[in-house]
Design a protein around this motif. Structure first.
Motif, PDB file in Angstrom:
ATOM      1  N   LEU A 175      72.074  26.028  27.628  1.00 21.97           N
ATOM      2  CA  LEU A 175      72.452  25.076  26.580  1.00 21.97           C
ATOM      3  C   LEU A 175      71.378  25.047  25.495  1.00 21.97           C
ATOM      4  CD1 LEU A 175      74.545  22.931  25.735  1.00 21.97           C
ATOM      5  CD2 LEU A 175      73.153  21.232  26.927  1.00 21.97           C
ATOM      6  N   ALA A 176      70.107  25.073  25.924  1.00 19.06           N
ATOM      7  CA  ALA A 176      69.007  25.098  24.953  1.00 19.06           C
ATOM      8  C   ALA A 176      69.049  26.379  24.121  1.00 19.06           C
ATOM      9  CB  ALA A 176      67.670  24.972  25.682  1.00 19.06           C
ATOM     10  N   ALA A 177      69.310  27.508  24.776  1.00 23.24           N
ATOM     11  CA  ALA A 177      69.376  28.787  24.063  1.00 23.24           C
ATOM     12  C   ALA A 177      70.520  28.793  23.055  1.00 23.24           C
ATOM     13  CB  ALA A 177      69.538  29.929  25.063  1.00 23.24           C
ATOM     14  N   SER A 178      71.668  28.244  23.444  1.00 20.42           N
ATOM     15  CA  SER A 178      72.808  28.206  22.526  1.00 20.42           C
ATOM     16  C   SER A 178      72.565  27.257  21.358  1.00 20.42           C
ATOM     17  CB  SER A 178      74.080  27.817  23.275  1.00 20.42           C
ATOM     18  OG  SER A 178      73.946  26.566  23.918  1.00 20.42           O
TER      19      SER A 178
ATOM     20  N   PHE B 150      67.768   4.222  20.294  1.00 16.46           N
ATOM     21  CA  PHE B 150      68.192   3.598  21.545  1.00 16.46           C
ATOM     22  C   PHE B 150      67.995   4.526  22.746  1.00 16.46           C
ATOM     23  CE2 PHE B 150      71.949   2.761  24.444  1.00 16.46           C
ATOM     24  CZ  PHE B 150      71.277   1.804  25.180  1.00 16.46           C
ATOM     25  N   VAL B 151      68.723   5.653  22.773  1.00 15.00           N
ATOM     26  CA  VAL B 151      68.633   6.543  23.931  1.00 15.00           C
ATOM     27  C   VAL B 151      67.226   7.125  24.065  1.00 15.00           C
ATOM     28  CG1 VAL B 151      69.540   8.609  25.042  1.00 15.00           C
ATOM     29  CG2 VAL B 151      71.089   7.102  23.773  1.00 15.00           C
ATOM     30  N   GLY B 152      66.710   7.695  22.975  1.00 17.59           N
ATOM     31  CA  GLY B 152      65.362   8.263  23.013  1.00 17.59           C
ATOM     32  C   GLY B 152      64.299   7.216  23.276  1.00 17.59           C
ATOM     33  N   GLY B 153      64.454   6.044  22.651  1.00 18.21           N
ATOM     34  CA  GLY B 153      63.467   4.984  22.834  1.00 18.21           C
ATOM     35  C   GLY B 153      63.444   4.458  24.256  1.00 18.21           C
ATOM     36  N   ALA B 154      64.626   4.280  24.854  1.00 15.68           N
ATOM     37  CA  ALA B 154      64.696   3.764  26.227  1.00 15.68           C
ATOM     38  C   ALA B 154      64.104   4.762  27.219  1.00 15.68           C
ATOM     39  CB  ALA B 154      66.144   3.442  26.586  1.00 15.68           C
ATOM     40  N   ILE B 155      64.416   6.041  27.025  1.00 13.25           N
ATOM     41  CA  ILE B 155      63.890   7.065  27.942  1.00 13.25           C
ATOM     42  C   ILE B 155      62.376   7.181  27.795  1.00 13.25           C
ATOM     43  CG2 ILE B 155      63.863   9.546  28.431  1.00 13.25           C
ATOM     44  CD1 ILE B 155      66.867   9.504  27.597  1.00 13.25           C
TER      45      ILE B 155
ATOM     46  N   LEU C 243      71.783  18.185  23.281  1.00 16.18           N
ATOM     47  CA  LEU C 243      70.906  18.898  24.214  1.00 16.18           C
ATOM     48  C   LEU C 243      69.923  17.932  24.862  1.00 16.18           C
ATOM     49  CD1 LEU C 243      69.485  21.314  25.550  1.00 16.18           C
ATOM     50  CD2 LEU C 243      68.256  21.672  23.383  1.00 16.18           C
ATOM     51  N   PHE C 244      69.302  17.080  24.055  1.00 18.88           N
ATOM     52  CA  PHE C 244      68.345  16.105  24.599  1.00 18.88           C
ATOM     53  C   PHE C 244      69.011  15.177  25.608  1.00 18.88           C
ATOM     54  CE2 PHE C 244      66.930  11.643  24.126  1.00 18.88           C
ATOM     55  CZ  PHE C 244      65.745  11.740  24.842  1.00 18.88           C
ATOM     56  N   ALA C 245      70.139  14.587  25.214  1.00 20.67           N
ATOM     57  CA  ALA C 245      70.779  13.592  26.065  1.00 20.67           C
ATOM     58  C   ALA C 245      71.319  14.205  27.351  1.00 20.67           C
ATOM     59  CB  ALA C 245      71.905  12.904  25.290  1.00 20.67           C
ATOM     60  N   VAL C 246      71.994  15.349  27.240  1.00 18.36           N
ATOM     61  CA  VAL C 246      72.601  15.970  28.412  1.00 18.36           C
ATOM     62  C   VAL C 246      71.534  16.479  29.375  1.00 18.36           C
ATOM     63  CG1 VAL C 246      74.007  17.911  29.207  1.00 18.36           C
ATOM     64  CG2 VAL C 246      74.760  16.535  27.258  1.00 18.36           C
ATOM     65  N   ALA C 247      70.510  17.159  28.858  1.00 17.34           N
ATOM     66  CA  ALA C 247      69.439  17.670  29.722  1.00 17.34           C
ATOM     67  C   ALA C 247      68.730  16.528  30.435  1.00 17.34           C
ATOM     68  CB  ALA C 247      68.438  18.482  28.898  1.00 17.34           C
ATOM     69  N   THR C 248      68.525  15.413  29.738  1.00 20.76           N
ATOM     70  CA  THR C 248      67.850  14.269  30.357  1.00 20.76           C
ATOM     71  C   THR C 248      68.694  13.670  31.474  1.00 20.76           C
ATOM     72  OG1 THR C 248      66.708  13.741  28.281  1.00 20.76           O
ATOM     73  CG2 THR C 248      66.869  11.992  29.924  1.00 20.76           C
ATOM     74  N   VAL C 249      69.982  13.475  31.201  1.00 24.24           N
ATOM     75  CA  VAL C 249      70.858  12.877  32.215  1.00 24.24           C
ATOM     76  C   VAL C 249      71.002  13.792  33.424  1.00 24.24           C
ATOM     77  CG1 VAL C 249      73.219  12.152  32.711  1.00 24.24           C
ATOM     78  CG2 VAL C 249      72.132  11.457  30.569  1.00 24.24           C
ATOM     79  N   ILE C 250      71.230  15.076  33.179  1.00 23.69           N
ATOM     80  CA  ILE C 250      71.392  16.009  34.299  1.00 23.69           C
ATOM     81  C   ILE C 250      70.089  16.107  35.098  1.00 23.69           C
ATOM     82  CG2 ILE C 250      71.827  18.401  34.940  1.00 23.69           C
ATOM     83  CD1 ILE C 250      74.296  16.841  34.017  1.00 23.69           C
TER      84      ILE C 250
ATOM     85  N   GLY D 262      65.141  19.149  27.504  1.00 22.08           N
ATOM     86  CA  GLY D 262      65.815  18.236  26.589  1.00 22.08           C
ATOM     87  C   GLY D 262      64.929  17.748  25.471  1.00 22.08           C
ATOM     88  N   VAL D 263      63.627  17.637  25.738  1.00 18.77           N
ATOM     89  CA  VAL D 263      62.694  17.179  24.707  1.00 18.77           C
ATOM     90  C   VAL D 263      62.712  18.127  23.507  1.00 18.77           C
ATOM     91  CG1 VAL D 263      60.251  16.801  24.175  1.00 18.77           C
ATOM     92  CG2 VAL D 263      61.210  15.949  26.320  1.00 18.77           C
ATOM     93  N   LEU D 264      62.878  19.413  23.773  1.00 17.39           N
ATOM     94  CA  LEU D 264      62.961  20.378  22.673  1.00 17.39           C
ATOM     95  C   LEU D 264      64.103  20.016  21.728  1.00 17.39           C
ATOM     96  CD1 LEU D 264      62.470  23.688  24.711  1.00 17.39           C
ATOM     97  CD2 LEU D 264      60.739  22.386  23.452  1.00 17.39           C
ATOM     98  N   GLY D 265      65.220  19.607  22.306  1.00 15.84           N
ATOM     99  CA  GLY D 265      66.349  19.186  21.492  1.00 15.84           C
ATOM    100  C   GLY D 265      66.053  17.926  20.713  1.00 15.84           C
ATOM    101  N   GLY D 266      65.365  16.970  21.344  1.00 19.33           N
ATOM    102  CA  GLY D 266      65.031  15.727  20.657  1.00 19.33           C
ATOM    103  C   GLY D 266      64.124  15.962  19.470  1.00 19.33           C
TER     104      GLY D 266
END
Length: 381
Positions: free
Chosen positions: A198-201, A64-69, A164-171, A138-142
């Motif tokens: 966030l990605a590093a953590s 859903f989230v990844g597909g819509a984006i 990471l994917f969702a938060v980075a995309t929204v921000i 965020g794509v790295l997280g996805g």
């Protein structure tokens, strides 16, 4: 999530049939994901829906989230190759629902994220911005989340990478939409730096789950507090109509992101249980879905070229979403199954209601525009 500031030169516009076709798969994913949510809450245990319970996370986050984006970016980049992303996402949804081994849909979802990353590369070359860089992180997280899940791990280990994917995309979206008021470039740089942290953590999480999870929680809190300080939503909440509606959704989203981060710091990484449920849903329901509610009028307009007009009835779903989530977390922390289930069911009703209202209002607007002599309504963005 759109081509508002991509700097793209129109080259190929996807036909409406193709856009609706792939939007259908995002819709299937969210509907089946909600059915799976009901099953996870302990309902429909003796029905075929119970088989979906284990796929609730992948269907909602990847499908859903990844597909819509991915669909929105494919529309924005105006290139035929970009549609490989939505196609791969649709294949991931189909193979997940078909019950194939996780490696199969996992590879499809990872491919969809990789194509999404390529669209960000194209957009960044046309007009380099920190907003696009933030979303690309965020794509790295996805990709990592899809690979971890495909490798056979339970979704709880892919979940932080999905965050990471969702938060980075929204921000990144908040930056790109130019609805963040900056006092110079320093504010934008701070937000981007925090997303990079966030990605590093999240990389630390892959090696030392408990340490990385706690650090991610701290960074999530900092991301929320830093962004909300410069987000014009703080001022738009005093306006009217769509701007106020969007601002309310966004401010509540930032609040839940702080709550989710605090839960991660306080309790650490868990695979199951009430606390796990509280942490993951504070972020994905409270933050991500609330932000989707806020941006839906813009998202739908960019993808299907039809306007979702504002109507006060949209607040009903918002109230149900956040009230249900609060009840759910009370149930989580009191380990009260009845409260947890009630809150979860209210959350599902809220998302379904929002989808129904969006379809109705969009359809009614389209019919109104087709009427001879119908006055065009003014769209407030």
């Amino acid at each position: 999530m759109t081509n508002r500031r991509s700097g793209a030169t129109p080259s190929w516009s996807a036909p409406s049939g193709l856009r609706f076709f792939f939007l259908l798969f995002a819709g299937i994913s969210v509907l089946t994901g909600l059915i799976a949510a009901i099953a996870r809450l302990g309902h429909w245990l003796n029905t075929p829906a119970a088989d979906l319970a284990v796929d609730h996370g992948p269907l909602m986050v990847f499908g859903f989230v990844g597909g819509a984006i991915g669909l929105e970016r494919a529309v924005a980049v105006r290139a035929r190759w970009a549609w490989l992303g939505p196609a791969a996402s649709a294949a991931g949804v189909v193979t997940t629902l078909a019950g194939l081994p996780k490696a199969v849909p996992g590879v499809f979802f990872a491919l969809s994220f990789l194509v999404l990353g390529l669209t960000y590369v194209v957009v960044h070359r046309r007009q380099p911005t920190l907003a696009v860089l933030t979303q690309a992180v965020g794509v790295l997280g996805g990709v990592a989340a899809a690979v971890v899940w495909a490798s056979g791990e339970v979704f709880a280990y892919a979940m932080p990478l999905g965050v990471l994917f969702a938060v980075a995309t929204v921000i990144g979206e908040r930056l790109e939409l130019a609805r963040v008021s900056f006092t110079g470039a320093a504010a934008e740089e701070r937000v981007t730096a925090l997303v990079l942290a966030l990605a590093a953590s999240s990389l630390v999480f892959l090696v030392h789950p408990q340490i990385g999870f706690a650090v991610m929680g701290v960074v999530l809190i900092l991301v929320a507090l830093t962004t909300v300080r410069v987000d014009v939503a703080r001022h738009l909440v005093n306006s009217t109509g769509l701007p106020r509606y969007s601002a309310v959704c966004m401010l509540l989203g930032y609040l839940w992101l702080v709550v989710g981060g605090a839960i991660w710091v306080a309790f650490g990484h868990l695979e199951t249980g009430f606390v796990y449920d509280a942490g993951v849903h504070a972020i994905f329901l409270g933050f991500v879905i609330s932000m989707i509610f806020a941006h839906a009028p813009i998202i739908l307009t960019s993808v299907i070229r039809r306007t979702l007009p504002y109507h006060p009835v949209m607040y009903v779903a918002v109230v149900l979403l956040h009230a249900g989530l609060a009840l759910r977390l009370i149930g989580d922390f009191r380990e009260a199954t009845a409260l947890w289930q009630a809150g979860g069911v209210i959350n599902v009703i809220a998302v379904l209601l929002f989808l129904g209202v969006a379809v109705f209002l969009t359809g009614r607007r389209a019919l109104t525009r087709r009427r001879p002599g119908a006055a065009r309504e003014r769209v407030v963005r």
